[in-house]
Design a protein around this motif. Structure first.
Motif, PDB file in Angstrom:
ATOM      1  N   LYS A  75      33.597  39.922  55.086  1.00 36.62           N
ATOM      2  CA  LYS A  75      33.683  38.490  55.355  1.00 36.62           C
ATOM      3  C   LYS A  75      34.578  37.777  54.346  1.00 36.62           C
ATOM      4  O   LYS A  75      35.259  36.812  54.678  1.00 36.62           O
ATOM      5  CB  LYS A  75      32.283  37.856  55.327  1.00 36.62           C
ATOM      6  N   SER A  76      34.565  38.248  53.099  1.00 35.70           N
ATOM      7  CA  SER A  76      35.279  37.540  52.028  1.00 35.70           C
ATOM      8  C   SER A  76      36.523  38.268  51.554  1.00 35.70           C
ATOM      9  O   SER A  76      37.284  37.729  50.751  1.00 35.70           O
ATOM     10  CB  SER A  76      34.336  37.323  50.837  1.00 35.70           C
ATOM     11  N   LEU A  77      36.730  39.486  52.039  1.00 33.14           N
ATOM     12  CA  LEU A  77      37.809  40.339  51.542  1.00 33.14           C
ATOM     13  C   LEU A  77      38.558  40.991  52.691  1.00 33.14           C
ATOM     14  O   LEU A  77      38.064  41.053  53.815  1.00 33.14           O
ATOM     15  CB  LEU A  77      37.249  41.460  50.658  1.00 33.14           C
ATOM     16  N   GLU A  78      39.734  41.495  52.362  1.00 26.07           N
ATOM     17  CA  GLU A  78      40.481  42.343  53.295  1.00 26.07           C
ATOM     18  C   GLU A  78      41.099  43.480  52.499  1.00 26.07           C
ATOM     19  O   GLU A  78      41.670  43.262  51.417  1.00 26.07           O
ATOM     20  CB  GLU A  78      41.581  41.554  54.003  1.00 26.07           C
ATOM     21  N   ILE A  79      40.971  44.693  53.003  1.00 23.74           N
ATOM     22  CA  ILE A  79      41.617  45.853  52.395  1.00 23.74           C
ATOM     23  C   ILE A  79      42.790  46.254  53.273  1.00 23.74           C
ATOM     24  O   ILE A  79      42.652  46.362  54.490  1.00 23.74           O
ATOM     25  CB  ILE A  79      40.640  47.036  52.245  1.00 23.74           C
ATOM     26  N   ALA A  80      43.951  46.442  52.653  1.00 24.41           N
ATOM     27  CA  ALA A  80      45.149  46.782  53.431  1.00 24.41           C
ATOM     28  C   ALA A  80      45.934  47.888  52.739  1.00 24.41           C
ATOM     29  O   ALA A  80      45.957  47.991  51.511  1.00 24.41           O
ATOM     30  CB  ALA A  80      46.029  45.549  53.610  1.00 24.41           C
ATOM     31  N   PHE A 137      46.860  50.671  47.549  1.00 24.56           N
ATOM     32  CA  PHE A 137      46.028  49.893  48.465  1.00 24.56           C
ATOM     33  C   PHE A 137      45.864  48.472  47.926  1.00 24.56           C
ATOM     34  O   PHE A 137      45.847  48.258  46.702  1.00 24.56           O
ATOM     35  CB  PHE A 137      44.651  50.536  48.626  1.00 24.56           C
ATOM     36  N   TYR A 138      45.729  47.517  48.830  1.00 23.63           N
ATOM     37  CA  TYR A 138      45.612  46.107  48.471  1.00 23.63           C
ATOM     38  C   TYR A 138      44.231  45.582  48.839  1.00 23.63           C
ATOM     39  O   TYR A 138      43.733  45.824  49.941  1.00 23.63           O
ATOM     40  CB  TYR A 138      46.690  45.290  49.196  1.00 23.63           C
ATOM     41  N   VAL A 139      43.626  44.862  47.905  1.00 18.32           N
ATOM     42  CA  VAL A 139      42.378  44.148  48.167  1.00 18.32           C
ATOM     43  C   VAL A 139      42.693  42.663  48.075  1.00 18.32           C
ATOM     44  O   VAL A 139      43.172  42.185  47.031  1.00 18.32           O
ATOM     45  CB  VAL A 139      41.276  44.522  47.158  1.00 18.32           C
ATOM     46  N   TYR A 140      42.454  41.931  49.155  1.00 22.26           N
ATOM     47  CA  TYR A 140      42.761  40.507  49.203  1.00 22.26           C
ATOM     48  C   TYR A 140      41.481  39.675  49.178  1.00 22.26           C
ATOM     49  O   TYR A 140      40.553  39.940  49.955  1.00 22.26           O
ATOM     50  CB  TYR A 140      43.541  40.163  50.474  1.00 22.26           C
ATOM     51  N   LEU A 141      41.433  38.684  48.290  1.00 17.93           N
ATOM     52  CA  LEU A 141      40.416  37.643  48.388  1.00 17.93           C
ATOM     53  C   LEU A 141      40.808  36.832  49.618  1.00 17.93           C
ATOM     54  O   LEU A 141      41.916  36.294  49.675  1.00 17.93           O
ATOM     55  CB  LEU A 141      40.410  36.775  47.132  1.00 17.93           C
ATOM     56  N   LYS A 155      31.421  47.083  46.843  1.00 17.86           N
ATOM     57  CA  LYS A 155      31.512  48.061  47.932  1.00 17.86           C
ATOM     58  C   LYS A 155      32.969  48.405  48.231  1.00 17.86           C
ATOM     59  O   LYS A 155      33.314  49.573  48.453  1.00 17.86           O
ATOM     60  CB  LYS A 155      30.843  47.515  49.193  1.00 17.86           C
ATOM     61  N   ALA A 156      33.821  47.392  48.250  1.00 19.62           N
ATOM     62  CA  ALA A 156      35.237  47.617  48.526  1.00 19.62           C
ATOM     63  C   ALA A 156      35.869  48.493  47.443  1.00 19.62           C
ATOM     64  O   ALA A 156      36.620  49.435  47.743  1.00 19.62           O
ATOM     65  CB  ALA A 156      35.966  46.277  48.619  1.00 19.62           C
ATOM     66  N   LEU A 157      35.568  48.190  46.187  1.00 18.96           N
ATOM     67  CA  LEU A 157      36.126  48.977  45.091  1.00 18.96           C
ATOM     68  C   LEU A 157      35.598  50.405  45.104  1.00 18.96           C
ATOM     69  O   LEU A 157      36.348  51.362  44.871  1.00 18.96           O
ATOM     70  CB  LEU A 157      35.798  48.311  43.751  1.00 18.96           C
ATOM     71  N   ALA A 158      34.309  50.564  45.412  1.00 16.96           N
ATOM     72  CA  ALA A 158      33.726  51.907  45.457  1.00 16.96           C
ATOM     73  C   ALA A 158      34.353  52.738  46.563  1.00 16.96           C
ATOM     74  O   ALA A 158      34.601  53.942  46.391  1.00 16.96           O
ATOM     75  CB  ALA A 158      32.208  51.812  45.654  1.00 16.96           C
ATOM     76  N   SER A 159      34.639  52.109  47.706  1.00 17.30           N
ATOM     77  CA  SER A 159      35.247  52.844  48.819  1.00 17.30           C
ATOM     78  C   SER A 159      36.642  53.329  48.455  1.00 17.30           C
ATOM     79  O   SER A 159      37.031  54.451  48.798  1.00 17.30           O
ATOM     80  CB  SER A 159      35.286  51.974  50.077  1.00 17.30           C
TER      81      SER A 159
END
Length: 277
Positions: free
Chosen positions: A7-12, A21-25, A44-48
């Motif tokens: 809901k708050s992030l996007e991984i690209a 890899f990019y993690v977007y607020l 969770k995003a960082l762990a993945s």
């Protein structure tokens, strides 16, 4: 690998063949203010990505006009309301537990084995400072601006800025910024040592950092994660303890196929190729 929806992030992954890899607020309509969802989703995003063998370097950025405007006021309000109790001891214990939960989301940046590079444009305020000080490398644009804002909200910054910022820019500089809460520019951030480089535009920063990230990703993954781990651990150790720790680390990691490949590629004057981690 299917990317989880947040809901708050996007991984690209901009290039399917790239290990960057990019993690977007991803709350641009709220200037990427940190919602309750962020504090649940970010670790969770960082762990993945940490466990993804195809990911070698992570770039953290913000969607829209700003990197991060701090913690969403509604997150602060809900934290305060949830901690209400007629028992002062239980109220305080619940609030402390909540603060520790918020802290853990930021500290997850250091718990991630792979290097995280933050690229900052527009506002980086309050909780945004907490986040970037926990990243490994920081870059910004000329129009970026920063503020350790918590003191103006009657809060003692509690998600890591007061612990991490002094070791990055020096104790005296950190004290001045934290007590005044004043706004400072991207160029001053570079002067202080908070960022490594200032770019003329967001586009120039994205391209410049892509090259940096690709360069790091091309190196031995064992050497990269080891360098991050040793630097973080050494903050809390004496010189002798730090040297002893890295000796122990390298005694188990040094004799690897990566070392053989690095030496042979150097001798043969070719690009090294390392196995995924």
């Amino acid at each position: 690998m299917e990317t989880e929806k947040f809901k708050s992030l996007e991984i690209a992954q901009k290039n399917p063949l790239s290990p960057v890899f990019y993690v977007y607020l991803n709350r641009p309509s709220h200037r990427n203010a940190l919602s309750r969802d962020f504090f649940t989703e970010f670790p969770k995003a960082l762990a993945s990505l940490d466990q993804n063998p195809n990911a070698s370097v992570i770039v953290l950025a913000g969607v829209g006009d700003h990197f991060c405007s701090g913690i969403d006021i509604r997150t602060l309000t809900s934290t305060s309301e949830e901690s209400q109790s007629s028992d002062r001891g239980r109220q305080s214990e619940r609030l402390r537990r909540e603060i520790k939960f918020l802290q853990a989301a930021v500290t997850a940046l250091e718990g991630c084995r792979k290097p995280v590079i933050s690229i900052i444009h527009g506002a980086c305020i309050g909780g945004g400072i907490d986040i970037v000080t926990a990243c490994d490398v920081r870059y910004c644009t000329e129009d970026a601006f920063f503020s350790v804002k918590e003191v103006d909200l009657a809060i003692t910054a509690d998600l890591g800025t007061l612990q991490r910022l002094p070791s990055i820019i020096g104790y005296g500089n950190a004290v001045e910024l934290a007590l005044t809460g004043r706004r400072f520019s991207g160029s001053e951030a570079k002067q202080l040592g908070l960022v490594s480089r200032v770019f003329a535009s967001k586009e120039a920063m994205e391209e410049g950092v892509r090259l940096v990230a690709e360069g790091i990703a091309a190196k031995s993954p064992l050497a990269v994660i080891g360098t991050k781990a040793i630097l973080l651990k050494s903050r809390d150790l004496t010189l002798d303890q730090g040297l002893d720790f890295v000796a122990t680390w390298n005694s188990s990691m040094l004799l690897s196929d990566d070392l053989k490949e690095a030496i042979s590629s150097y001798i043969q004057k070719r690009k090294a190729t390392f196995s995924k981690l």
